[in-house]
Write a protein that holds these residues in place. Structure first.
Motif, mmCIF file in Angstrom:
data_model
loop_
_atom_site.group_PDB
_atom_site.id
_atom_site.type_symbol
_atom_site.label_atom_id
_atom_site.label_comp_id
_atom_site.label_asym_id
_atom_site.label_seq_id
_atom_site.Cartn_x
_atom_site.Cartn_y
_atom_site.Cartn_z
ATOM 1 N N LEU A 109 -27.696 -7.895 60.899
ATOM 2 C CA LEU A 109 -26.432 -7.255 61.263
ATOM 3 C C LEU A 109 -25.435 -7.310 60.108
ATOM 4 O O LEU A 109 -24.690 -6.351 59.859
ATOM 5 C CB LEU A 109 -25.838 -7.926 62.503
ATOM 6 C CG LEU A 109 -26.618 -7.736 63.808
ATOM 7 C CD1 LEU A 109 -26.008 -8.573 64.912
ATOM 8 C CD2 LEU A 109 -26.656 -6.274 64.210
ATOM 9 N N ALA A 110 -25.440 -8.449 59.393
ATOM 10 C CA ALA A 110 -24.525 -8.578 58.257
ATOM 11 C C ALA A 110 -24.895 -7.618 57.134
ATOM 12 O O ALA A 110 -24.012 -7.061 56.469
ATOM 13 C CB ALA A 110 -24.553 -10.021 57.745
ATOM 14 N N THR A 112 -26.147 -4.693 57.439
ATOM 15 C CA THR A 112 -25.776 -3.323 57.811
ATOM 16 C C THR A 112 -24.292 -3.206 58.138
ATOM 17 O O THR A 112 -23.845 -2.158 58.607
ATOM 18 C CB THR A 112 -26.595 -2.866 59.030
ATOM 19 O OG1 THR A 112 -26.394 -3.795 60.125
ATOM 20 C CG2 THR A 112 -28.084 -2.826 58.703
ATOM 21 N N SER A 113 -23.541 -4.293 57.903
ATOM 22 C CA SER A 113 -22.106 -4.280 58.194
ATOM 23 C C SER A 113 -21.365 -3.353 57.223
ATOM 24 O O SER A 113 -21.737 -3.207 56.054
ATOM 25 C CB SER A 113 -21.544 -5.701 58.098
ATOM 26 O OG SER A 113 -20.137 -5.695 58.239
ATOM 27 N N LYS A 114 -20.280 -2.757 57.716
ATOM 28 C CA LYS A 114 -19.453 -1.914 56.867
ATOM 29 C C LYS A 114 -18.534 -2.737 55.970
ATOM 30 O O LYS A 114 -17.971 -2.215 55.010
ATOM 31 C CB LYS A 114 -18.620 -0.967 57.740
ATOM 32 C CG LYS A 114 -19.463 0.041 58.516
ATOM 33 C CD LYS A 114 -18.598 0.941 59.364
ATOM 34 C CE LYS A 114 -19.462 1.938 60.135
ATOM 35 N NZ LYS A 114 -18.637 2.830 60.994
ATOM 36 N N ASN A 115 -18.395 -4.024 56.300
ATOM 37 C CA ASN A 115 -17.600 -4.930 55.469
ATOM 38 C C ASN A 115 -18.409 -5.291 54.221
ATOM 39 O O ASN A 115 -19.469 -5.912 54.312
ATOM 40 C CB ASN A 115 -17.246 -6.188 56.270
ATOM 41 C CG ASN A 115 -16.254 -7.076 55.541
ATOM 42 O OD1 ASN A 115 -16.397 -7.358 54.348
ATOM 43 N ND2 ASN A 115 -15.247 -7.540 56.266
ATOM 44 N N SER A 119 -21.627 -7.933 53.780
ATOM 45 C CA SER A 119 -22.905 -7.365 53.367
ATOM 46 C C SER A 119 -23.392 -7.969 52.058
ATOM 47 O O SER A 119 -24.581 -8.279 51.908
ATOM 48 C CB SER A 119 -22.768 -5.841 53.225
ATOM 49 O OG SER A 119 -23.988 -5.280 52.796
ATOM 50 N N ARG A 225 -18.884 -1.411 68.213
ATOM 51 C CA ARG A 225 -20.063 -1.564 67.355
ATOM 52 C C ARG A 225 -21.020 -2.621 67.908
ATOM 53 O O ARG A 225 -22.237 -2.414 67.942
ATOM 54 C CB ARG A 225 -19.645 -1.927 65.930
ATOM 55 C CG ARG A 225 -20.825 -2.213 65.014
ATOM 56 C CD ARG A 225 -20.389 -2.490 63.591
ATOM 57 N NE ARG A 225 -21.485 -3.001 62.783
ATOM 58 C CZ ARG A 225 -22.451 -2.257 62.259
ATOM 59 N NH1 ARG A 225 -22.450 -0.946 62.445
ATOM 60 N NH2 ARG A 225 -23.391 -2.810 61.528
#
Length: 315
Positions: A109-110, A112-115, A119, A225
């Motif tokens: 999940l990290a 694919t994170s937008k942050n 990431s 999300r």
């Protein structure tokens, strides 16, 4: 009647297996039989060379007693070195696989994170663990992380108090000898931290294979999300990544032998003890190899069935 029906189902199952083997043999070309003959001759040659060159005296009769023995004090059969190590290997694999899956989901999940910061941190962790030899990772994590966690949480003193308590049998069923519980915790942490890097990449790949339309559909009905990941994306991703996850689970069983380097008394560690005691080098390690093969092959068959079952339900 239920016993008769059970016996009938078992006989039908065995007949199906025999039919499949027979069909396979019929489909064999003469070249396949020649290849099998050459492989058999190669094994025979190796066997003869071991006997002649090393002058080794085989003693298979001692192995069963080192798997399970009869205890005169309790008047019952109890596990001996090899079976004790096998049970510890099961515990190591089970607990570390659960922890690695949980950590892998977080890492996936990290990734694919937008942050970008989250990431990047996840990618740094994954790249470090995937590109450093496992033996080095084990020693680094054991001395600099897991050992510190065990000491900080006072796990060793807690485990000794449990071992002296009345409920020690319950704890021993799940974790073995509680006096060795800190080493089990260290082994589980080391294996989980290493395997989570590979599980995280598998989960990242599965998430990214889900069409973007699924994200847009979840967002259009007001899902956050995390909600879309929980209810829409991850269920679809897990169906696609089951084969690589199953393969990683089998690799974890084999990699559990590495924690014998930090004195976790699993199967490989117990085998070295057996070799030191009996000098039965080939018998001990061949028996251990057979144990690992049965476990890994059994898991392979189980996961293949689960995969087929999942595919049939998906249709």
């Amino acid at each position: 009647m239920s016993q008769l029906a059970k016996n009938h189902r078992e006989s039908v199952f065995m007949n199906e297996i025999l039919k499949q083997w027979w069909k396979t043999l019929i489909r064999f070309h003469w070249g396949n039989y020649l290849l099998l003959l050459l492989i058999g001759l190669l094994f025979y040659y190796v066997w003869v060379q071991v006997n002649q060159t090393l002058n080794y005296k085989w003693n298979w009769s001692i192995i069963p007693n080192w798997i399970i023995r009869y205890d005169e004090d309790t008047q019952s059969w109890v596990p001996n070195l090899l079976l004790q190590g096998l049970i510890t290997t099961f515990r190591l694999t089970l607990y570390s696989s659960i922890l690695a899956l949980l950590m892998g989901i977080c890492l996936g999940l990290a990734r694919t994170s937008k942050n970008q910061v989250v990431s990047m941190l996840a990618r740094t962790y994954l790249e470090l663990l995937r590109n450093i030899p496992q033996v080095v990772i084990i020693f680094v994590f054991y001395f600099f992380l897991s050992e510190q966690i065990v000491q900080a949480l006072e796990i060793e003193s807690w485990a000794r108090s449990i071992a002296r308590g009345d409920s020690s049998e319950i704890w021993s069923f799940f974790f073995g000898d509680m006096r060795r519980f800190p080493s089990l915790v260290s082994g589980v942490l080391v294996l989980a931290l290493f395997e989570s890097a590979f599980v995280g990449e598998i989960i990242r790949t599965g998430i990214q294979t889900v069409p973007k339309g699924q994200y847009e559909a979840a967002s259009s009905i007001g899902m956050t999300r995390m909600q879309s990941m929980r209810y829409i994306i991850l269920p679809q991703a897990f169906r696609k990544i089951l084969p690589p996850l199953a393969n990683q689970q089998i690799i974890l069983v084999k990699n559990s032998a590495f924690v014998s380097l930090i004195a976790v008394q699993e199967l490989a560690y117990k085998t070295t003890e057996l070799v030191a005691t009996t000098r039965a080098i080939f018998e001990a390690w061949l028996t251990t190899a057979a144990f690992y093969f049965v476990i890994c092959f059994g898991l392979s068959v189980l996961f293949r069935r689960l995969e087929k079952h999942g595919m049939s339900e998906g249709r």
